[in-house]
Design a protein around this motif. Structure first.
Motif, mmCIF file in Angstrom:
data_model
loop_
_atom_site.group_PDB
_atom_site.id
_atom_site.type_symbol
_atom_site.label_atom_id
_atom_site.label_comp_id
_atom_site.label_asym_id
_atom_site.label_seq_id
_atom_site.Cartn_x
_atom_site.Cartn_y
_atom_site.Cartn_z
ATOM 1 N N GLN A 1 -20.932 6.929 6.323
ATOM 2 C CA GLN A 1 -21.982 7.935 6.169
ATOM 3 C C GLN A 1 -23.167 7.621 7.069
ATOM 4 O OE1 GLN A 1 -22.993 8.942 2.083
ATOM 5 N NE2 GLN A 1 -20.858 8.774 1.477
ATOM 6 N N LEU A 2 -23.509 6.341 7.209
ATOM 7 C CA LEU A 2 -24.582 5.963 8.127
ATOM 8 C C LEU A 2 -24.233 6.296 9.570
ATOM 9 C CD1 LEU A 2 -25.726 2.516 6.694
ATOM 10 C CD2 LEU A 2 -27.120 4.567 6.912
ATOM 11 N N ILE A 3 -23.000 6.056 9.943
ATOM 12 C CA ILE A 3 -22.550 6.379 11.296
ATOM 13 C C ILE A 3 -22.597 7.878 11.533
ATOM 14 C CG2 ILE A 3 -20.520 6.443 12.824
ATOM 15 C CD1 ILE A 3 -19.762 3.682 11.536
ATOM 16 N N ASP A 4 -22.139 8.642 10.550
ATOM 17 C CA ASP A 4 -22.134 10.113 10.681
ATOM 18 C C ASP A 4 -23.538 10.701 10.810
ATOM 19 O OD1 ASP A 4 -19.399 10.236 10.667
ATOM 20 O OD2 ASP A 4 -19.240 10.843 8.567
ATOM 21 N N THR A 5 -24.519 10.051 10.196
ATOM 22 C CA THR A 5 -25.884 10.576 10.236
ATOM 23 C C THR A 5 -26.724 9.938 11.344
ATOM 24 O OG1 THR A 5 -26.646 8.940 8.616
ATOM 25 C CG2 THR A 5 -25.928 11.080 7.767
ATOM 26 N N ASN A 6 -26.106 9.036 12.092
ATOM 27 C CA ASN A 6 -26.789 8.293 13.162
ATOM 28 C C ASN A 6 -27.958 7.525 12.628
ATOM 29 O OD1 ASN A 6 -25.061 9.009 15.229
ATOM 30 N ND2 ASN A 6 -26.087 10.965 15.497
ATOM 31 N N ARG B 1 -17.600 0.626 2.777
ATOM 32 C CA ARG B 1 -17.001 1.329 3.918
ATOM 33 C C ARG B 1 -17.465 2.775 3.959
ATOM 34 N NH1 ARG B 1 -10.900 -1.090 4.039
ATOM 35 N NH2 ARG B 1 -11.484 -3.026 5.082
ATOM 36 N N ASN B 2 -17.502 3.415 2.803
ATOM 37 C CA ASN B 2 -17.982 4.791 2.756
ATOM 38 C C ASN B 2 -19.454 4.878 3.137
ATOM 39 O OD1 ASN B 2 -16.054 7.014 1.799
ATOM 40 N ND2 ASN B 2 -15.476 5.232 0.599
ATOM 41 N N GLU C 1 -8.891 2.241 13.134
ATOM 42 C CA GLU C 1 -8.658 3.453 12.353
ATOM 43 C C GLU C 1 -9.773 3.621 11.329
ATOM 44 O OE1 GLU C 1 -5.466 4.779 9.027
ATOM 45 O OE2 GLU C 1 -4.664 3.830 10.818
ATOM 46 N N PHE C 2 -10.316 4.821 11.266
ATOM 47 C CA PHE C 2 -11.370 5.111 10.298
ATOM 48 C C PHE C 2 -10.813 5.947 9.168
ATOM 49 C CE2 PHE C 2 -13.824 4.263 14.104
ATOM 50 C CZ PHE C 2 -14.800 3.430 13.588
#
Length: 61
Positions: free
Chosen positions: A56-61, A51-52, A2-3
């Protein structure tokens, strides 16, 4: 898995760099390894903050 929703927490560019260094050095890297990295010095970041930052890194690839 869960994210959590990403809050608009201001993550510094230096902190992003500190997170990416252990990830690039020896993937896969555990969350604990990132949080407990000696590169943070005496200023250990909170779980919530990291975690945030990771989300954010995942969202921006």
């Amino acid at each position: 898995m869960e994210f959590l929703e990403v809050e608009s927490i201001s993550i510094s560019e230096a902190d992003f760099d500190q997170i990416v260094v252990p990830l690039a050095a020896s993937p896969p890297t555990s969350f604990a390894a990132i949080r407990n990295s000696r590169k943070w010095g005496d200023e250990k970041k909170s779980v919530h903050y990291l975690r945030n930052a990771l989300l954010q890194l995942i969202d921006t690839n």
